[in-house]
Design a protein around this motif. Sequence first.
Motif, short mmCIF file in Angstrom:
data_model
loop_
_atom_site.label_atom_id
_atom_site.label_comp_id
_atom_site.label_asym_id
_atom_site.label_seq_id
_atom_site.Cartn_x
_atom_site.Cartn_y
_atom_site.Cartn_z
N ARG A 1 0.85 -1.20 0.00
CA ARG A 1 0.00 0.00 0.00
C ARG A 1 0.89 1.25 0.00
O ARG A 1 1.91 1.27 0.67
CB ARG A 1 -0.89 0.02 1.24
N GLU B 1 -4.87 6.70 -2.31
CA GLU B 1 -4.32 5.47 -1.72
C GLU B 1 -4.31 4.40 -2.80
O GLU B 1 -5.31 4.20 -3.50
CB GLU B 1 -5.15 5.01 -0.54
N SER C 1 -2.87 0.25 -3.93
CA SER C 1 -2.42 -1.04 -3.40
C SER C 1 -2.15 -1.99 -4.55
O SER C 1 -2.68 -1.82 -5.66
CB SER C 1 -3.45 -1.64 -2.45
#
Length: 130
Positions: A78, A87, A89
């Motif tokens: 992440r 964000e 990942s």
Amino acid sequence: MGVNSITLVGRAGRDPEVRYFESGSMVANLTMAVNRRSSNDEPDWFNLEIWGKQAQVAADYVRKGSLLGIIGSFKLDRWTDRATGEERSKPVIRVDRLELLGSKRDAEAAGGGYGGGGFSGEPTEEEVPF
């Protein structure tokens, strides 16, 4: 108590990308394609992360198309995207054990070579039961 163990047999999707650190450690990253039971299906692709001595083996002997067997564990990398602030990942398999399953002839054809490292007698692709 939980179990996080993954075993895969497939082919390297590209040559390993190797990074060396000041501490002396190294990491090799590559992708692996694993065929499904039906030949009509697209393969599943996995991102592999290999550290230490296993990374050196990957750097020296693994090339795009090499037949590999791995045992490892799943992890989710992440991070925050610097450009967008989102964000992000990416699923990764951290490899604990790397097995070179192709024959010496396969490695030489891929531009590698085992360098007399005692790999004679490895099963050929036809002999692997997967």
